[in-house]
Design a protein around this motif. Structure first.
Motif, mmCIF file in Angstrom:
data_model
loop_
_atom_site.group_PDB
_atom_site.id
_atom_site.type_symbol
_atom_site.label_atom_id
_atom_site.label_comp_id
_atom_site.label_asym_id
_atom_site.label_seq_id
_atom_site.Cartn_x
_atom_site.Cartn_y
_atom_site.Cartn_z
ATOM 1 N N LEU A 1 0.758 -1.426 0.014
ATOM 2 C CA LEU A 1 0.105 -0.072 0.061
ATOM 3 C C LEU A 1 0.742 1.298 -0.180
ATOM 4 C CD1 LEU A 1 -2.588 -1.160 2.641
ATOM 5 C CD2 LEU A 1 -2.873 -0.612 -0.033
ATOM 6 N N PHE A 2 1.917 1.249 0.913
ATOM 7 C CA PHE A 2 2.916 2.356 0.826
ATOM 8 C C PHE A 2 3.526 2.633 -0.615
ATOM 9 C CE2 PHE A 2 3.897 1.550 5.631
ATOM 10 C CZ PHE A 2 2.443 2.179 5.903
ATOM 11 N N GLU A 3 3.876 1.783 -1.338
ATOM 12 C CA GLU A 3 4.500 1.622 -2.674
ATOM 13 C C GLU A 3 3.541 2.137 -3.585
ATOM 14 O OE1 GLU A 3 6.090 -2.002 -3.489
ATOM 15 O OE2 GLU A 3 7.820 -1.970 -1.861
ATOM 16 N N ARG A 4 2.145 1.588 -3.307
ATOM 17 C CA ARG A 4 1.214 1.972 -4.393
ATOM 18 C C ARG A 4 0.728 3.346 -4.185
ATOM 19 N NH1 ARG A 4 -2.999 -2.396 -3.738
ATOM 20 N NH2 ARG A 4 -1.238 -3.533 -3.515
ATOM 21 N N TYR A 5 0.814 4.069 -2.960
ATOM 22 C CA TYR A 5 0.241 5.239 -2.715
ATOM 23 C C TYR A 5 1.555 6.003 -1.923
ATOM 24 C CZ TYR A 5 -4.120 3.307 -3.873
ATOM 25 O OH TYR A 5 -4.997 2.617 -4.476
ATOM 26 N N PRO A 6 2.520 6.329 -2.537
ATOM 27 C CA PRO A 6 3.838 6.953 -1.861
ATOM 28 C C PRO A 6 3.372 8.289 -1.126
ATOM 29 C CG PRO A 6 3.971 7.029 -4.489
ATOM 30 C CD PRO A 6 2.991 6.198 -4.059
ATOM 31 N N GLU B 1 -5.982 -3.550 -11.272
ATOM 32 C CA GLU B 1 -4.465 -3.433 -10.835
ATOM 33 C C GLU B 1 -4.308 -3.712 -9.607
ATOM 34 O OE1 GLU B 1 -2.672 0.284 -11.685
ATOM 35 O OE2 GLU B 1 -3.246 0.161 -14.006
ATOM 36 N N THR B 2 -3.297 -4.678 -9.014
ATOM 37 C CA THR B 2 -3.021 -5.236 -7.853
ATOM 38 C C THR B 2 -2.030 -4.389 -7.167
ATOM 39 O OG1 THR B 2 -1.475 -6.867 -8.454
ATOM 40 C CG2 THR B 2 -3.750 -7.581 -8.312
ATOM 41 N N GLY B 3 -1.539 -3.701 -7.826
ATOM 42 C CA GLY B 3 -0.219 -2.718 -7.421
ATOM 43 C C GLY B 3 1.098 -3.654 -7.154
ATOM 44 N N ILE B 4 0.852 -4.844 -7.718
ATOM 45 C CA ILE B 4 1.946 -5.796 -7.628
ATOM 46 C C ILE B 4 2.654 -5.902 -8.916
ATOM 47 C CG2 ILE B 4 2.796 -8.066 -7.146
ATOM 48 C CD1 ILE B 4 0.807 -8.621 -5.246
ATOM 49 N N THR B 5 4.095 -5.617 -8.839
ATOM 50 C CA THR B 5 4.953 -5.900 -10.300
ATOM 51 C C THR B 5 5.910 -7.045 -9.916
ATOM 52 O OG1 THR B 5 4.530 -3.849 -10.917
ATOM 53 C CG2 THR B 5 6.256 -4.957 -11.898
ATOM 54 N N LEU B 6 5.966 -8.298 -10.773
ATOM 55 C CA LEU B 6 7.005 -9.159 -10.412
ATOM 56 C C LEU B 6 8.075 -8.775 -11.381
ATOM 57 C CD1 LEU B 6 4.695 -12.035 -10.250
ATOM 58 C CD2 LEU B 6 5.818 -11.070 -8.416
#
Length: 269
Positions: A71-76, A231-236
């Motif tokens: 969540l922090f990475e998704r909404y910096p 979008e899940t906000g996850i990038t592999l």
């Protein structure tokens, strides 16, 4: 941040998250400062925290860390304390509404969640290394297993576009197939294959921002066009190894190119 503002921040956080006592837990309210931007955050928080609901005592700490960091990475630009308050209010309400767990287990789960949440508010400096002790290395980035665990253990990845007649890719493929079980000639990838990402890939779930992982088995092809809600906000990252659990392809009428998606899970250890 100076000492005085930090103390004020810590006091606000601790009064928002009451400690576990002998009686039933008291849930903190959802923050009042919900702006237009934070409404999107709140919706995402609800979906993400929903994945914690099925965890047992002893599992909450690590999963809370993964959810919070995502969540922090998704909404910096979002206020971290506000995000943590939203997480606390959502998770606590889930615990209180769960009639299948005992009050003792409910308090244990809530205590684990609080402890991990506090670590984000005031992590403190790492202790100095002891004499003749090598400094600890920074922890490695979250594994595919940890990332996927935060969204229901699976997700969909776009592989590319291919010509339905020639079977040649027009865009992509963005994966390499490392193992095949049946090896059907006209199939680029099959269920059960082990694949490696050639480039980083975003992970999608249909309507994730609205319903969390509820539709994790539903193919993106069924929605035609994916958008922000998926979008899940996850990038592999590139070189991630994954196991294929579903293969889905689809195209528009009178168009020769088709989109190829795969649903993946972490490779078994």
């Amino acid at each position: 941040m100076s000492a005085k503002p930090l103390l004020v921040l810590l006091f606000a956080f601790m009064t928002t998250f009451p400690s576990v006592g002998i009686g039933a837990i008291v849930c903190p309210p959802m923050p009042d400062a919900i702006t237009k931007v934070n409404k999107d955050v709140a919706s995402d928080v609800k979906a993400s925290v929903g994945t914690l609901g099925r965890l047992k005592a002893g599992e909450v700490t690590s999963k809370t860390e993964v959810v919070a960091k995502n969540l922090f990475e998704r909404y910096p630009n979002a206020d971290r304390l506000l995000v943590l308050q939203m997480m606390g209010s959502t998770y606590c309400s889930m615990l209180k509404d769960n009639t299948y767990i005992s009050e003792n287990d409910r308090q244990k789960l809530w205590a684990e969640f609080q402890k991990e949440s506090f670590s984000f508010v005031n992590p403190g400096p790492p202790p100095p290394p002891r004499p003749n002790e090598k400094p600890k290395q920074k922890p490695a980035a979250a594994s595919a297993r940890e990332l996927l665990a935060s969204i229901g253990d699976t997700g969909w990845i776009f592989v590319g576009y291919f010509n339905v007649n020639s079977k040649l890719f027009i865009e992509g493929p963005y994966i390499s197939v490392r193992s095949q079980f049946r090896g059907i000639p006209d199939k680029f990838v099959e269920i059960g294959n082990t694949v490696t990402l050639d480039v980083s890939r975003k992970v999608y779930l249909v309507d994730f921002r609205k319903t969390g992982a509820e539709k994790k088995l539903k193919s993106p092809i069924s929605k035609s066009i994916m958008d922000k809600d998926d979008e899940t906000g996850i990038t592999l990252p590139a070189n991630t190894k994954l196991t294929v659990r579903d293969v889905s392809e689809g195209k528009w009428e009178n168009v020769e190119s088709a989109a190829l998606w795969i649903r993946v899970v972490a490779v078994a250890e």
